[in-house]
Design a protein around this motif. Structure first.
Motif, short mmCIF file in Angstrom:
data_model
loop_
_atom_site.label_atom_id
_atom_site.label_comp_id
_atom_site.label_asym_id
_atom_site.label_seq_id
_atom_site.Cartn_x
_atom_site.Cartn_y
_atom_site.Cartn_z
N ARG A 27 -97.26 -16.71 -75.67
CA ARG A 27 -98.10 -17.50 -75.26
C ARG A 27 -97.77 -18.69 -74.09
NH1 ARG A 27 -103.62 -17.56 -74.43
NH2 ARG A 27 -104.43 -19.61 -74.35
N GLY A 28 -98.22 -19.07 -72.96
CA GLY A 28 -97.95 -19.91 -72.22
C GLY A 28 -96.72 -19.55 -71.35
N ALA A 29 -96.04 -20.65 -70.93
CA ALA A 29 -94.80 -20.34 -69.88
C ALA A 29 -93.73 -20.68 -70.32
CB ALA A 29 -95.32 -21.12 -68.74
N ARG A 30 -93.28 -20.65 -71.62
CA ARG A 30 -92.05 -20.87 -72.27
C ARG A 30 -91.17 -19.81 -72.11
NH1 ARG A 30 -95.52 -23.28 -76.18
NH2 ARG A 30 -95.15 -25.65 -76.23
N ASN A 31 -91.48 -18.61 -71.90
CA ASN A 31 -90.55 -17.64 -71.99
C ASN A 31 -90.19 -17.18 -70.46
OD1 ASN A 31 -90.62 -17.12 -74.60
ND2 ASN A 31 -92.52 -16.21 -74.46
N GLU A 32 -88.95 -16.41 -70.24
CA GLU A 32 -88.71 -15.94 -68.78
C GLU A 32 -89.71 -15.19 -68.28
OE1 GLU A 32 -85.76 -12.94 -70.67
OE2 GLU A 32 -85.87 -12.46 -68.86
N GLN A 33 -89.59 -15.27 -67.02
CA GLN A 33 -90.84 -14.63 -66.01
C GLN A 33 -90.02 -13.65 -65.26
OE1 GLN A 33 -93.11 -17.14 -63.70
NE2 GLN A 33 -93.70 -18.35 -65.55
N PHE A 34 -90.77 -12.53 -64.99
CA PHE A 34 -90.16 -11.33 -64.56
C PHE A 34 -91.00 -11.11 -63.34
CE2 PHE A 34 -87.45 -9.34 -67.72
CZ PHE A 34 -88.05 -10.06 -68.84
N PHE A 35 -90.45 -11.21 -62.11
CA PHE A 35 -90.75 -11.21 -60.75
C PHE A 35 -90.98 -9.92 -60.18
CE2 PHE A 35 -91.67 -15.79 -59.42
CZ PHE A 35 -91.03 -16.29 -60.63
N GLY A 36 -91.84 -9.59 -59.31
CA GLY A 36 -92.07 -8.50 -58.27
C GLY A 36 -91.38 -9.05 -57.12
N PRO A 37 -90.88 -7.74 -56.31
CA PRO A 37 -90.31 -8.23 -54.98
C PRO A 37 -90.78 -9.12 -53.89
CG PRO A 37 -91.36 -6.01 -55.06
CD PRO A 37 -91.76 -6.54 -56.33
N GLY A 38 -92.03 -9.53 -54.11
CA GLY A 38 -92.55 -10.35 -53.01
C GLY A 38 -93.32 -9.52 -52.04
N THR A 68 -99.83 -17.72 -44.09
CA THR A 68 -98.62 -16.90 -43.89
C THR A 68 -97.56 -17.57 -44.49
OG1 THR A 68 -99.03 -16.54 -41.46
CG2 THR A 68 -96.86 -16.38 -42.09
N SER A 69 -96.88 -16.64 -45.49
CA SER A 69 -96.01 -17.10 -46.54
C SER A 69 -95.44 -15.57 -47.39
CB SER A 69 -96.67 -18.01 -47.54
OG SER A 69 -95.83 -18.36 -48.51
N MET A 70 -94.57 -16.04 -48.30
CA MET A 70 -93.88 -15.05 -49.19
C MET A 70 -94.74 -15.25 -50.54
SD MET A 70 -91.85 -12.67 -50.25
CE MET A 70 -90.07 -12.29 -49.97
N TYR A 71 -95.43 -14.02 -51.13
CA TYR A 71 -96.27 -14.16 -51.99
C TYR A 71 -95.34 -13.44 -53.18
CZ TYR A 71 -100.05 -16.28 -49.52
OH TYR A 71 -100.62 -17.03 -48.63
N LEU A 72 -95.28 -14.20 -54.34
CA LEU A 72 -94.55 -13.69 -55.39
C LEU A 72 -95.59 -13.46 -56.74
CD1 LEU A 72 -91.32 -15.60 -54.65
CD2 LEU A 72 -91.48 -13.09 -54.58
N CYS A 73 -95.35 -12.44 -57.30
CA CYS A 73 -96.13 -12.24 -58.60
C CYS A 73 -95.11 -12.26 -59.67
CB CYS A 73 -96.77 -11.07 -58.74
SG CYS A 73 -97.62 -10.35 -59.92
N ALA A 74 -95.48 -12.59 -60.90
CA ALA A 74 -94.51 -12.54 -62.01
C ALA A 74 -95.34 -12.33 -63.33
CB ALA A 74 -94.14 -14.03 -62.40
N SER A 75 -94.59 -11.89 -64.44
CA SER A 75 -95.36 -11.72 -65.60
C SER A 75 -94.45 -12.28 -66.73
CB SER A 75 -95.87 -10.26 -65.86
OG SER A 75 -94.72 -9.54 -66.13
N SER A 76 -94.79 -12.41 -67.87
CA SER A 76 -93.94 -12.87 -69.03
C SER A 76 -94.77 -12.73 -70.35
CB SER A 76 -93.80 -14.40 -69.02
OG SER A 76 -94.67 -15.26 -69.28
N HIS A 95 -97.35 -7.56 -70.83
CA HIS A 95 -97.09 -8.75 -70.87
C HIS A 95 -98.53 -9.68 -70.84
CE1 HIS A 95 -92.78 -9.28 -69.19
NE2 HIS A 95 -92.79 -8.89 -70.46
N GLU A 96 -98.65 -10.52 -71.54
CA GLU A 96 -100.05 -11.33 -71.58
C GLU A 96 -100.05 -12.16 -70.30
OE1 GLU A 96 -98.57 -10.77 -76.13
OE2 GLU A 96 -97.67 -11.11 -74.22
N ASN A 97 -99.11 -12.76 -69.80
CA ASN A 97 -99.25 -13.80 -68.79
C ASN A 97 -98.87 -13.10 -67.48
OD1 ASN A 97 -99.61 -15.77 -71.04
ND2 ASN A 97 -97.18 -15.31 -71.28
N MET A 98 -99.71 -13.40 -66.58
CA MET A 98 -99.34 -13.14 -65.19
C MET A 98 -99.45 -14.38 -64.23
SD MET A 98 -100.54 -9.28 -64.95
CE MET A 98 -99.37 -8.82 -63.40
N PHE A 99 -98.72 -14.37 -63.21
CA PHE A 99 -98.81 -15.68 -62.30
C PHE A 99 -98.48 -15.21 -60.80
CE2 PHE A 99 -97.83 -18.39 -65.91
CZ PHE A 99 -96.91 -17.55 -66.77
#
Lengths: 110, 114
Positions: free
Chosen positions: B97-108, B86-94, B29-33
């Motif tokens: 180009r950009g954020a138009r497509n669905e994002q796939f998340f890690g477990p946190g 202190t928080s829950m941190y979530l990573c995602a990828s898609s 994936h190109e995009n990561m969040f």
């Protein structure tokens, strides 16, 4: 940066009933997405509806989009205990980021 | 199936420590969040990246930095951890180009800073 507003914040229904969740936003969008999050886990993508679509189905899920009212709804039919989760809508803010709603916490009682 | 993995499910650190959260995706994936999720505040975007060595600030970048040296890996760095991180941190990828497509998340990663 705005957030989507979801309604209700929490919903508790009996197994077999239908569940409806609503999402509103304030800007123009390319698409709107719905995600599910089981307790303490990451989000899972459920469905994406484009701005030129009015309704979309996926299994027991039905999503509607009304761009004139800037709102969307997610309907889960014939609910099951496994549907217990939090549900989030998400929409594009420009091209660069998704903005998530606060979520609806759905509980299905057996 | 797309897989997004995060280095830890639970992490406890002390105030002032430097903290590294790692995220790896296996679908080119190109995009990561990176997001953080807090009760009543929903998901808030910290940083995102559309390409290797590229990064953009999200809505709450203060106190964080990121690194993307390889396409599949996106690291979140807390330079000097504080209790309000202190928080829950979530990573995602898609893809795409950009954020138009669905994002796939890690477990946190649930981070506690003492």
């Amino acid at each position: 940066s705005q957030q989507g507003e979801e309604d209700p914040q929490a919903l508790s229904i009996q197994e077999g009933e239908n569940a409806t969740m609503n999402c509103s936003y304030k800007t123009s969008i390319n698409n709107l997405q719905w995600y599910r999050q089981n307790s303490g886990r990451g989000l899972v993508h459920l469905i994406l509806i484009r701005s030129n679509e009015r309704e979309k189905h996926s299994g027991r899920l039905r999503v509607t989009l009304d761009t004139s009212k800037k709102s969307s709804s997610l309907l889960i039919t014939a609910s099951r205990a496994a549907d217990t989760a939090s549900y989030f809508c998400a929409f594009n803010e420009g091209a660069q980021k998704l903005v998530f709603g606060q979520g609806t916490r759905l509980t299905i009682n057996p | 199936d797309v897989k997004v993995t995060q280095s830890s499910r639970y992490l406890v650190k002390r105030t002032g420590e430097k903290v590294f959260l790692e995220c790896v995706q296996d679908m080119d994936h190109e995009n990561m969040f990176w997001y953080r999720q807090d009760p009543g505040l929903g998901l808030r975007l910290i940083y995102f990246s559309y390409d290797v060595k590229m990064k953009e600030k999200g809505d709450i970048p203060e106190g964080y930095s990121v690194s993307r040296e390889k396409k599949e890996r996106f690291s979140l760095i807390l330079e000097s951890a504080s209790t309000n991180q202190t928080s829950m941190y979530l990573c995602a990828s898609s893809f795409g180009r950009g954020a138009r497509n669905e994002q796939f998340f890690g477990p946190g990663t649930r981070l506690t800073v003492l």
